[in-house]
Design a protein around this motif. Structure first.
Motif, PDB file in Angstrom:
ATOM      1  N   ILE A 157       0.837  -1.201   0.000  1.00 64.93           N
ATOM      2  CA  ILE A 157       0.000   0.000   0.000  1.00 64.93           C
ATOM      3  C   ILE A 157       0.872   1.252   0.000  1.00 64.93           C
ATOM      4  O   ILE A 157       0.658   2.192  -0.780  1.00 64.93           O
ATOM      5  N   ALA A 158       1.868   1.285   0.872  1.00 65.02           N
ATOM      6  CA  ALA A 158       2.752   2.446   0.969  1.00 65.02           C
ATOM      7  C   ALA A 158       3.540   2.647  -0.320  1.00 65.02           C
ATOM      8  O   ALA A 158       3.716   3.780  -0.780  1.00 65.02           O
ATOM      9  N   LYS A 159       4.032   1.567  -0.897  1.00 63.96           N
ATOM     10  CA  LYS A 159       4.834   1.657  -2.122  1.00 63.96           C
ATOM     11  C   LYS A 159       4.040   2.284  -3.261  1.00 63.96           C
ATOM     12  O   LYS A 159       4.592   3.013  -4.099  1.00 63.96           O
ATOM     13  N   MET A 160       2.732   2.030  -3.298  1.00 63.64           N
ATOM     14  CA  MET A 160       1.899   2.562  -4.374  1.00 63.64           C
ATOM     15  C   MET A 160       1.318   3.931  -4.040  1.00 63.64           C
ATOM     16  O   MET A 160       0.501   4.466  -4.782  1.00 63.64           O
ATOM     17  N   GLY A 161       1.716   4.492  -2.897  1.00 60.82           N
ATOM     18  CA  GLY A 161       1.282   5.841  -2.555  1.00 60.82           C
ATOM     19  C   GLY A 161       0.054   5.930  -1.689  1.00 60.82           C
ATOM     20  O   GLY A 161      -0.452   7.038  -1.435  1.00 60.82           O
ATOM     21  N   GLY A 162      -0.471   4.787  -1.232  1.00 61.96           N
ATOM     22  CA  GLY A 162      -1.615   4.808  -0.335  1.00 61.96           C
ATOM     23  C   GLY A 162      -1.208   5.126   1.086  1.00 61.96           C
ATOM     24  O   GLY A 162      -0.027   5.358   1.379  1.00 61.96           O
ATOM     25  N   MET A 163      -2.176   5.131   1.998  1.00 64.05           N
ATOM     26  CA  MET A 163      -1.910   5.443   3.402  1.00 64.05           C
ATOM     27  C   MET A 163      -2.087   4.215   4.269  1.00 64.05           C
ATOM     28  O   MET A 163      -2.906   3.337   3.975  1.00 64.05           O
ATOM     29  N   VAL A 164      -1.316   4.185   5.357  1.00 63.72           N
ATOM     30  CA  VAL A 164      -1.386   3.079   6.317  1.00 63.72           C
ATOM     31  C   VAL A 164      -1.596   3.641   7.719  1.00 63.72           C
ATOM     32  O   VAL A 164      -0.867   4.538   8.155  1.00 63.72           O
ATOM     33  N   ILE A 165      -2.600   3.117   8.385  1.00 64.93           N
ATOM     34  CA  ILE A 165      -2.921   3.513   9.755  1.00 64.93           C
ATOM     35  C   ILE A 165      -2.864   2.281  10.642  1.00 64.93           C
ATOM     36  O   ILE A 165      -3.331   1.202  10.243  1.00 64.93           O
ATOM     37  N   SER A 166      -2.301   2.424  11.836  1.00 65.34           N
ATOM     38  CA  SER A 166      -2.261   1.319  12.793  1.00 65.34           C
ATOM     39  C   SER A 166      -2.853   1.755  14.121  1.00 65.34           C
ATOM     40  O   SER A 166      -2.665   2.903  14.548  1.00 65.34           O
ATOM     41  N   GLN A 167      -3.560   0.843  14.744  1.00 66.05           N
ATOM     42  CA  GLN A 167      -4.018   1.060  16.114  1.00 66.05           C
ATOM     43  C   GLN A 167      -2.813   1.077  17.044  1.00 66.05           C
ATOM     44  O   GLN A 167      -1.834   0.352  16.832  1.00 66.05           O
ATOM     45  N   ASN A 168      -2.844   1.913  18.081  1.00 67.10           N
ATOM     46  CA  ASN A 168      -1.694   1.973  18.983  1.00 67.10           C
ATOM     47  C   ASN A 168      -1.732   0.851  20.013  1.00 67.10           C
ATOM     48  O   ASN A 168      -2.725   0.127  20.149  1.00 67.10           O
TER      49      ASN A 168
END
Length: 209
Positions: A157-168
């Motif tokens: 996802i990141a490589k293609m320019g999308g966003m990544v969100i993670s729960q803390n």
């Protein structure tokens, strides 16, 4: 089941109206139902992106997650079927024991190909196919869970320019999946569970700021 049509060299599906991101995909495992209910219940009925939900479940039993979530959220929700077309404001939950792939025409394919990371459905396969199809118009969200499923997928996802969100960690019942994703160094936002829904609403409507 049809074969996936993903082609990273093909054009992405047409963008939805009034949205900076077209698809938000969630992956969760242990503790996921509670976390998903919390986030999804705070998304409005006019949320302009499509929502994909992948929760690791017992493969031997029929899933009741769609019915449970339907009582708690305002978005229309259905269990994925082969050939489903992603639509804005609709939520799709992965069937137990089937990988879900996002095709280059915005449809979904289900497959019982071998397990990945000892699980099926696999977040890695879902995110990787989503990245190839929707590129920089996709958001991946890693919620509570054990193991490492989703780690390779968020990198795609990141490589293609999308966003990544993670729960803390503080709000995760199990921090294995979020920690593994965070350790890649590519996670854009690490958020407490109560902040994820509002962040998604802002991102989908306004994009990165």
């Amino acid at each position: 089941m049809t074969q996936p049509q993903v082609d990273q060299h093909s054009n992405p599906p047409p963008a939805f109206a009034n949205t900076a991101f077209d698809v938000v995909a969630f992956a969760a495992s242990a503790g996921g139902l509670k976390a998903l209910s919390e986030v999804l219940s705070h998304l409005p009925s006019d949320f302009p992106a499509a929502v994909l939900i992948l929760q690791h479940l017992d493969r031997s039993h029929r899933s009741l997650m769609a019915e449970i979530l339907r009582r708690r959220i305002s978005l229309p929700i259905k269990q994925t079927e082969d050939g489903d077309k992603l639509s804005p404001g609709e939520a799709y939950i992965a069937q137990p024991n089937y990988h879900v792939l996002v095709n280059s025409d915005g449809t979904l394919s289900l497959t019982q190909s071998p397990m990945v990371n000892f699980v099926r459905p696999s977040a890695d396969l879902l995110f990787e196919s989503l990245a190839k199809s929707y590129r920089n118009r996709a958001i991946a969200v890693i919620l509570t869970g054990t193991g490492k499923d989703g780690t390779k997928g968020v990198q795609a996802i990141a490589k293609m320019g999308g966003m990544v969100i993670s729960q803390n960690q503080e709000t995760s019942e199990h921090f294995g999946m979020p920690r593994s994703a965070i350790d890649t160094g590519i996670v854009d936002l690490i958020l407490p569970l109560p902040e994820i829904a509002e962040t998604l609403i802002q991102l989908v409507k306004k994009g990165r700021e």
